[in-house]
Structure formats: C-alpha cells, structure tokens
Design an enzyme around this catalytic site. Sequence first.
Site, PDB file in Angstrom:
ATOM      1  N   SER A 240      92.441  39.851  38.796  1.00  0.00           N
ATOM      2  CA  SER A 240      92.814  40.170  40.172  1.00  0.00           C
ATOM      3  C   SER A 240      94.156  40.888  40.147  1.00  0.00           C
ATOM      4  CB  SER A 240      92.927  38.893  41.001  1.00  0.00           C
ATOM      5  OG  SER A 240      94.122  38.224  40.649  1.00  0.00           O
ATOM      6  N   LYS A 241      94.648  41.201  41.341  1.00  0.00           N
ATOM      7  CA  LYS A 241      95.920  41.943  41.445  1.00  0.00           C
ATOM      8  C   LYS A 241      97.069  41.224  40.735  1.00  0.00           C
ATOM      9  CE  LYS A 241      95.283  44.904  45.406  1.00  0.00           C
ATOM     10  NZ  LYS A 241      94.621  44.334  46.599  1.00  0.00           N
TER      11      LYS A 241
END
Length: 464
Positions: A240-241
Amino acid sequence: MNRYRFAPSPTGHLHIGGARTALYNYLMAKKSGGKFLLRIEDTDRERSTQEHVAAILASMEWLGLEYGEGPFFQTERMELYREHLERLLSQGKAYRCFCTPETIQEKRDLAMREGRKPKYDGTCRKLDPQQSASDPRPHCIRFHSPEAGKTIFEDLIKGTIEFENQELDDLVIARTDGTPTYNFVVVIDDLSMNITHVIRGDDHINNTPRQIQLYQAFDYPIPTFAHVPMILGSDKKRLSKRHGAVSVMAYRDEGYLPEAMINYLVRLGWSHGDQEIFSKEDLIKHFDISKVGVSAAIFNPEKLLWLNGIWIRQSSPVRLLEATQPFLLARGLDISDTEYAAAALASCQEKVKTLIELAQMADFYFQETVTVDEKTKKKCFKEGYRDVLKKALELFRGLAAFDLKSVETALNEFGDTHGLKLGQIAQPLRAALTGTMISPGIYDVIAVLGKDRVIKRLENILSS
Ligand code: GLU
C-alpha cells in the site's frame, strides 16, 4: 483463439499489482497469438473518476501494453446486462426477491445468535414468477444457485479449487434500483467478449465459483482461471502507500524506464532459471502463467532501481533521448539538436540509475556558459591550472578530428609532452567544461561537446 482481458476498476491509479496482472495477460495473449483487451469496470460510479481512467490509460500506454480491443466501459453496456437479467428471469434461473433489508438483517442476526452461517433462506425462491413480475413492491433480483453439489475449477496457478454449493448464497444480481451487481456484469462481459482466460488477483478467488455458476446458467463455456498471488511490502503486509510509491505513474515521473518496470513486474512471482534481465521479446518467448508461484511476492524498490540502472545502461542513445526528453524539457533545456542531445545522454548512461539523474548529469552540455561552483574551483583549479587550460586550448584549436579516440590520443600525448599526469589535466578541464566534479569521463565530455563548444568554454574561463 485465446482471448485475455485486463479489467481494472478506475477507483484509483494503476498500481504495481494491477500493472503486473495487465502484463501477465498481455504476455499470455502475445505468446499464444491471441487477443488482449482492456475493460474499464466503472460501475461503482461514486468511486470511479475520469482522472483515474485517464491515469490507467496513460499507464498502459507508458508500459507499452497495447490492447487490440477496447477500452470498453461497463457503464456503456447497461442494456446488455438488462437483456441477460431478463433472460435468466424468463428461464426461471433468477427470481425477484421482495425481502426487505430489515427482514434479511433480522434473519442474519438470528443465524449468528444460533451459531449458523448467515445465508439467504430462499423465501422468495418459491414465489410464482408471473405474480412476482406484476408485484409493485421494491425488489432485487437473485440468482437461483444450485443447492447441492460442488463447484470445482482448475486454477492455472493454484491448482484444483472446490467450493460446496450449499455454502454459496443466492447471489443478488440486480439491486433494488435495477442496477446489475459486480459479479453479474463481469460474467456478462467475459462471456459476451468471448474471454477464454481470466488472469486476475487472488482477492477475486471467492467470486469465481459464483461466476462459474452464472456461466453454467447461460450454457456458456467456462474460461480458464489463473489467480495471481498478492504483492506484499517488506513488512509482509499487503502493498500500500505506506510502502512508498505504488502507482505506475509515480515511477514514470521519478525517472524509471518502462522496460525496467516491465522487467521488474514480471519477476514478482515468476522466474526463468537465473535470468534477471528480460526484454519484452524474451518474455513473450519464456513467460508462462502456469509457472507463477503460489506464494505472495515481496515488493523490493531497491531491485527496481537496480534494474532501472541496468536498462538505462543498455539503452540506445535514441531511446535514452526519447525517454529522458520530458525531464530535459522540464529543466528548460534546448534539445533541438537531437543528435547532440542523444550523444550527451549516452555519455552519462553508465553513471546514473534514473532518468532524472541522467537529465541532471547531462544538463551542463546544454548550457550556453558554464559556471564553476566554489567547491569545484577549490578542488580542481590548483596552482598552475590556467597554464594547463591555456595549453589545452591551443591543443584543441589545432586538433582536426574530435572523435573519442583522437581526443584520447591527443590528450595522452599532451600529458607526455608537458610532463603532466592525467589527473592534472582532467581535473581543471572537467571543471572548466562541465562546472562540476561529477561528470562523464573527460574524453567523452570533450568528444561530445565538440570543438566549438570546448574552445568557447575554455576561452570563457580563461577570460574570467
Ligand atoms: N475490476 C476488478 C479489479 O480491479 C477485476 C475483476 C476481474 O479481473 O475479474 O480488481
């Protein structure tokens, strides 16, 4: 003919995982001489945006994943979904369900309290279809799924996968407002687009038995499925980010080559002996979806950077210029002499890992005049440097050929004649010609700049 598709939802940018799925589909289509098509799954109108659609299309283009058909948009295919809903209803394979959300919730709560798995109890299955059709009450449409037996499929990556049919609910295929639901539209799309192979993330594996049952209801051949394992961050959590840049566009903007990205993506879960470097042509030859591993892959940005350096080093000057152009233009540089610009970049390609670094290193080639920063002056302009530069200027004025070999030979002779070591010549020259201490090899710099620029730059320094 084999037909593959990539079906992203435009609820975000194309990320590393999606790009890998697209690539795997693309490669299998190319390899089998089949078709690869792009379908934008935009039925979630609240979360789908034009900006994301544009980013997905731009990412596909940047990666060079050409699709022979599409992009198709689900929101433009509503009529087709409605027709198929009607067909299932008229054949008694689907039914109108009038149970209110409250009743369903109550039954669900009861099941939970009694330790049963909550499942739709089939109340409306028994209703008379004709009466239901004229019943004005709000309703959704449910698929009448088989109550006994198993749904089994052979996944190309995961092997045999079985689901007990009694575990599966009567799926809602159209909501109360009449809009078709996700699993339904995917099947209608895949069957109407004659998709033969579905390669997608394994987060969809639970959808597959429901989709297979729908294929069966339409008497349509079931495609071959391959569910690709997830990509995790270095902490073994889903990528994810938090793990840094995950969108394909971010890597483009940070100066990565699509060749490197493709090379990196394909190896997330697939290998071919010890080989690390793969061109697209190699991949079309060697890639095989059934050889993708079953365990999750770990995203490693350092490896991607390493591969980018390798791909930069092995790119032709023309390719380097094409890829670096946006970064050079962003620096306001005049690159209209493309032959010069390509040679300038090629002279730096051994020393950088991104195209941003490349543009930065090559910047001096495009400056009208060179300014030497104080640090470089101190380091490179040692006692007697002006004399060295003056003599070098004379040398270059008299030098007819300016190719790499001639420059090298001339400078070596120059050193011998004046009793100077290469460093004593190269350091002041480098500073005078490039303004910095970090540059390509001095012979390259001189050969690429060419006679006129070299003379002009040396005259400038000597007159200051
Ligand atoms: N739209 C789905 C996604 O973005 C893919 C569905 C599919 O490939 O069947 O995850």
